[in-house]
Design a protein around this motif. Sequence first.
Motif, PDB file in Angstrom:
ATOM      1  N   HIS A   3       0.806  -1.202   0.000  1.00 36.97           N
ATOM      2  CA  HIS A   3       0.000   0.000   0.000  1.00 36.97           C
ATOM      3  C   HIS A   3       0.844   1.258   0.000  1.00 36.97           C
ATOM      4  O   HIS A   3       0.356   2.323  -0.256  1.00 36.97           O
ATOM      5  CB  HIS A   3      -0.923   0.022   1.223  1.00 36.97           C
ATOM      6  CG  HIS A   3      -1.936  -1.061   1.169  1.00 36.97           C
ATOM      7  ND1 HIS A   3      -2.947  -1.112   0.240  1.00 36.97           N
ATOM      8  CD2 HIS A   3      -2.089  -2.170   1.940  1.00 36.97           C
ATOM      9  CE1 HIS A   3      -3.678  -2.186   0.434  1.00 36.97           C
ATOM     10  NE2 HIS A   3      -3.178  -2.846   1.462  1.00 36.97           N
ATOM     11  N   SER A   4       2.087   1.105   0.292  1.00 38.06           N
ATOM     12  CA  SER A   4       2.964   2.274   0.365  1.00 38.06           C
ATOM     13  C   SER A   4       3.573   2.532  -0.990  1.00 38.06           C
ATOM     14  O   SER A   4       3.909   1.623  -1.734  1.00 38.06           O
ATOM     15  CB  SER A   4       4.018   2.004   1.422  1.00 38.06           C
ATOM     16  OG  SER A   4       5.251   2.418   1.045  1.00 38.06           O
ATOM     17  N   THR A   5       3.756   3.804  -1.297  1.00 41.29           N
ATOM     18  CA  THR A   5       4.342   4.153  -2.582  1.00 41.29           C
ATOM     19  C   THR A   5       5.794   4.581  -2.425  1.00 41.29           C
ATOM     20  O   THR A   5       6.441   4.922  -3.401  1.00 41.29           O
ATOM     21  CB  THR A   5       3.561   5.298  -3.234  1.00 41.29           C
ATOM     22  OG1 THR A   5       3.571   6.411  -2.374  1.00 41.29           O
ATOM     23  CG2 THR A   5       2.152   4.858  -3.571  1.00 41.29           C
ATOM     24  N   THR A   6       6.315   4.633  -1.183  1.00 39.36           N
ATOM     25  CA  THR A   6       7.714   5.025  -1.000  1.00 39.36           C
ATOM     26  C   THR A   6       8.618   3.880  -1.377  1.00 39.36           C
ATOM     27  O   THR A   6       8.280   2.708  -1.208  1.00 39.36           O
ATOM     28  CB  THR A   6       7.987   5.431   0.463  1.00 39.36           C
ATOM     29  OG1 THR A   6       7.695   4.336   1.302  1.00 39.36           O
ATOM     30  CG2 THR A   6       7.157   6.630   0.858  1.00 39.36           C
ATOM     31  N   GLN A   7       9.765   4.230  -1.865  1.00 40.45           N
ATOM     32  CA  GLN A   7      10.718   3.225  -2.298  1.00 40.45           C
ATOM     33  C   GLN A   7      11.435   2.646  -1.077  1.00 40.45           C
ATOM     34  O   GLN A   7      11.889   3.363  -0.201  1.00 40.45           O
ATOM     35  CB  GLN A   7      11.736   3.867  -3.233  1.00 40.45           C
ATOM     36  CG  GLN A   7      12.716   2.877  -3.786  1.00 40.45           C
ATOM     37  CD  GLN A   7      13.716   3.568  -4.703  1.00 40.45           C
ATOM     38  OE1 GLN A   7      13.743   4.781  -4.791  1.00 40.45           O
ATOM     39  NE2 GLN A   7      14.510   2.778  -5.386  1.00 40.45           N
ATOM     40  N   GLN A   8      11.512   1.359  -0.982  1.00 45.11           N
ATOM     41  CA  GLN A   8      12.186   0.683   0.118  1.00 45.11           C
ATOM     42  C   GLN A   8      13.695   0.790  -0.085  1.00 45.11           C
ATOM     43  O   GLN A   8      14.197   0.616  -1.187  1.00 45.11           O
ATOM     44  CB  GLN A   8      11.784  -0.801   0.145  1.00 45.11           C
ATOM     45  CG  GLN A   8      10.319  -1.040   0.409  1.00 45.11           C
ATOM     46  CD  GLN A   8       9.949  -0.683   1.839  1.00 45.11           C
ATOM     47  OE1 GLN A   8      10.760  -0.858   2.730  1.00 45.11           O
ATOM     48  NE2 GLN A   8       8.753  -0.161   2.024  1.00 45.11           N
ATOM     49  N   THR A   9      14.414   1.103   1.005  1.00 46.20           N
ATOM     50  CA  THR A   9      15.871   1.169   0.905  1.00 46.20           C
ATOM     51  C   THR A   9      16.437  -0.223   1.091  1.00 46.20           C
ATOM     52  O   THR A   9      15.879  -1.050   1.797  1.00 46.20           O
ATOM     53  CB  THR A   9      16.439   2.106   1.984  1.00 46.20           C
ATOM     54  OG1 THR A   9      16.057   1.621   3.254  1.00 46.20           O
ATOM     55  CG2 THR A   9      15.960   3.521   1.794  1.00 46.20           C
ATOM     56  N   ARG A  10      17.550  -0.432   0.427  1.00 42.76           N
ATOM     57  CA  ARG A  10      18.214  -1.720   0.576  1.00 42.76           C
ATOM     58  C   ARG A  10      18.898  -1.796   1.915  1.00 42.76           C
ATOM     59  O   ARG A  10      19.257  -0.785   2.513  1.00 42.76           O
ATOM     60  CB  ARG A  10      19.240  -1.901  -0.542  1.00 42.76           C
ATOM     61  CG  ARG A  10      18.568  -2.132  -1.885  1.00 42.76           C
ATOM     62  CD  ARG A  10      19.590  -2.198  -2.965  1.00 42.76           C
ATOM     63  NE  ARG A  10      19.948  -0.798  -3.238  1.00 42.76           N
ATOM     64  CZ  ARG A  10      21.084  -0.396  -3.743  1.00 42.76           C
ATOM     65  NH1 ARG A  10      21.996  -1.260  -4.053  1.00 42.76           N
ATOM     66  NH2 ARG A  10      21.316   0.872  -3.956  1.00 42.76           N
ATOM     67  N   ARG A  11      19.114  -2.989   2.406  1.00 41.78           N
ATOM     68  CA  ARG A  11      19.695  -3.208   3.727  1.00 41.78           C
ATOM     69  C   ARG A  11      21.098  -2.635   3.828  1.00 41.78           C
ATOM     70  O   ARG A  11      21.479  -2.080   4.846  1.00 41.78           O
ATOM     71  CB  ARG A  11      19.704  -4.702   4.030  1.00 41.78           C
ATOM     72  CG  ARG A  11      20.111  -5.017   5.427  1.00 41.78           C
ATOM     73  CD  ARG A  11      19.782  -6.475   5.723  1.00 41.78           C
ATOM     74  NE  ARG A  11      20.229  -6.876   7.016  1.00 41.78           N
ATOM     75  CZ  ARG A  11      19.549  -6.732   8.137  1.00 41.78           C
ATOM     76  NH1 ARG A  11      18.368  -6.165   8.100  1.00 41.78           N
ATOM     77  NH2 ARG A  11      20.029  -7.150   9.276  1.00 41.78           N
ATOM     78  N   GLY A  12      21.894  -2.705   2.817  1.00 42.57           N
ATOM     79  CA  GLY A  12      23.279  -2.226   2.855  1.00 42.57           C
ATOM     80  C   GLY A  12      23.393  -0.713   2.777  1.00 42.57           C
ATOM     81  O   GLY A  12      24.377  -0.133   3.198  1.00 42.57           O
ATOM     82  N   ASN A  13      22.419  -0.015   2.248  1.00 43.39           N
ATOM     83  CA  ASN A  13      22.465   1.437   2.083  1.00 43.39           C
ATOM     84  C   ASN A  13      21.349   2.050   2.914  1.00 43.39           C
ATOM     85  O   ASN A  13      20.217   2.121   2.492  1.00 43.39           O
ATOM     86  CB  ASN A  13      22.299   1.791   0.601  1.00 43.39           C
ATOM     87  CG  ASN A  13      22.469   3.279   0.369  1.00 43.39           C
ATOM     88  OD1 ASN A  13      22.857   4.010   1.270  1.00 43.39           O
ATOM     89  ND2 ASN A  13      22.169   3.705  -0.836  1.00 43.39           N
ATOM     90  N   ARG A  14      21.695   2.539   4.119  1.00 45.66           N
ATOM     91  CA  ARG A  14      20.661   3.048   5.014  1.00 45.66           C
ATOM     92  C   ARG A  14      20.594   4.559   5.033  1.00 45.66           C
ATOM     93  O   ARG A  14      19.934   5.136   5.859  1.00 45.66           O
ATOM     94  CB  ARG A  14      20.895   2.519   6.418  1.00 45.66           C
ATOM     95  CG  ARG A  14      20.726   1.026   6.437  1.00 45.66           C
ATOM     96  CD  ARG A  14      20.616   0.499   7.799  1.00 45.66           C
ATOM     97  NE  ARG A  14      20.432  -0.941   7.725  1.00 45.66           N
ATOM     98  CZ  ARG A  14      20.422  -1.729   8.739  1.00 45.66           C
ATOM     99  NH1 ARG A  14      20.565  -1.246   9.932  1.00 45.66           N
ATOM    100  NH2 ARG A  14      20.256  -3.008   8.584  1.00 45.66           N
ATOM    101  N   GLY A  15      21.315   5.224   4.179  1.00 43.46           N
ATOM    102  CA  GLY A  15      21.165   6.653   4.047  1.00 43.46           C
ATOM    103  C   GLY A  15      22.235   7.467   4.759  1.00 43.46           C
ATOM    104  O   GLY A  15      23.175   6.941   5.355  1.00 43.46           O
ATOM    105  N   ILE A  20      26.736   9.671   8.880  1.00 44.34           N
ATOM    106  CA  ILE A  20      27.045  10.714   9.869  1.00 44.34           C
ATOM    107  C   ILE A  20      27.300  10.082  11.238  1.00 44.34           C
ATOM    108  O   ILE A  20      28.227  10.461  11.953  1.00 44.34           O
ATOM    109  CB  ILE A  20      25.888  11.741   9.942  1.00 44.34           C
ATOM    110  CG1 ILE A  20      25.830  12.537   8.639  1.00 44.34           C
ATOM    111  CG2 ILE A  20      26.049  12.673  11.137  1.00 44.34           C
ATOM    112  CD1 ILE A  20      24.610  13.416   8.523  1.00 44.34           C
ATOM    113  N   GLY A  21      26.510   9.099  11.588  1.00 42.58           N
ATOM    114  CA  GLY A  21      26.700   8.405  12.867  1.00 42.58           C
ATOM    115  C   GLY A  21      28.047   7.716  12.962  1.00 42.58           C
ATOM    116  O   GLY A  21      28.720   7.776  13.992  1.00 42.58           O
TER     117      GLY A  21
END
Length: 152
Positions: A3-15, A20-21
Amino acid sequence: MKHSTTQQTRRGNRGPARRIGRTLALVLPVVLVLSGTLAVTRVNWSGNPSNSVLTASDVSTAGGASRSVVRAPQDLLRDRLLTQLQDKDPGVVLTHLQEAVNGHPSLAEHCVSIARALGRAAVRIYGASRAQSYARPVCDTSFASGVAAGHS
């Protein structure tokens, strides 16, 4: 069915938050260690207000061939109080010891040994009975135990 239209991020690339962390996790300990080291070198450990900043050049003499001996604050205090004991009665010297410990709490752990040394020196200067008359509860009556040790 999604139901969601947002693109799922892959496990290896969390943004960018993860990058920064990780950067902070690497940089922050280094910054804390350096700032703590600089703060400790700026503390006036000598009790002398004119020498409030210790630099690397203070540790050695100008010639560089001979090094000056940096003495611990408790040793400086002990020597100063033992010198005062020559001119003043032990009551005044014990007051100065208490004031020094109150002013610099880091000296509290050395108060007992300094008071005992003062007690032994007072016996040599004033005799056992007169030195004992100055005893009072500075540093858990260590002055009195120093008098007793100096008398034996």
